[in-house]
Design a protein around this motif. Structure first.
Motif, PDB file in Angstrom:
ATOM      1  N   ASN A  37       4.386 -20.863  18.081  1.00  0.00           N
ATOM      2  CA  ASN A  37       4.879 -20.674  19.442  1.00  0.00           C
ATOM      3  C   ASN A  37       3.803 -20.708  20.522  1.00  0.00           C
ATOM      4  N   SER A  45      -1.249 -25.126  28.687  1.00  0.00           N
ATOM      5  CA  SER A  45       0.103 -24.716  29.075  1.00  0.00           C
ATOM      6  C   SER A  45       0.179 -23.208  29.232  1.00  0.00           C
ATOM      7  N   SER A  48       5.006 -19.788  26.499  1.00  0.00           N
ATOM      8  CA  SER A  48       6.467 -19.830  26.547  1.00  0.00           C
ATOM      9  C   SER A  48       7.019 -18.423  26.351  1.00  0.00           C
ATOM     10  N   CYS A  51       6.361 -17.432  22.803  1.00  0.00           N
ATOM     11  CA  CYS A  51       4.962 -17.059  22.597  1.00  0.00           C
ATOM     12  C   CYS A  51       4.723 -15.650  23.125  1.00  0.00           C
TER      13      CYS A  51
END
Length: 107
Positions: A37, A45, A48, A51
């Motif tokens: 994740n 990035s 998320s 994550c």
């Protein structure tokens, strides 16, 4: 092999320990979830939702044993302040002067 662990280690190497310990099976599951994740974080990035959930649930004793000198150099290259910002953005606090493996947070 090092690159595979970096995403997970960057995000959870500096988090505050959970109140209870984890079993070896739980640690293995946590590591796998974090790798899957949180890998995009290494490429710039933002973490998320999945994550961040894994970061919030992580047990420090599952992660710190894997923070060796090579991984610490990668974390320093990314920037400890950025790593701390990402961890705190996921809802975990990062204590000052905290030692986890080969990394110590700034005072």
């Amino acid at each position: 092999m090092l690159g595979k662990w970096v995403g997970m280690l960057i995000l959870v190497s500096l988090v505050v320990p959970m109140a209870h310990g984890a079993t070896p099976s739980e640690c293995k599951t946590e590591k796998n979830n974090l790798i899957n994740n949180c890998r995009p974080v290494i490429f710039g990035s933002n973490p998320s939702a999945g994550c961040c959930q894994n970061v919030r649930d992580a047990h420090i004793e599952c992660v710190c044993p894997y923070i060796g000198p090579k991984t610490a150099l990668v974390v320093r290259d990314v920037g400890v302040p950025r790593v701390i910002k990402l961890i705190e953005g996921c809802g975990r606090s990062v204590p000052r002067n905290y030692k986890c493996g080969s990394i110590t947070t700034p005072p």
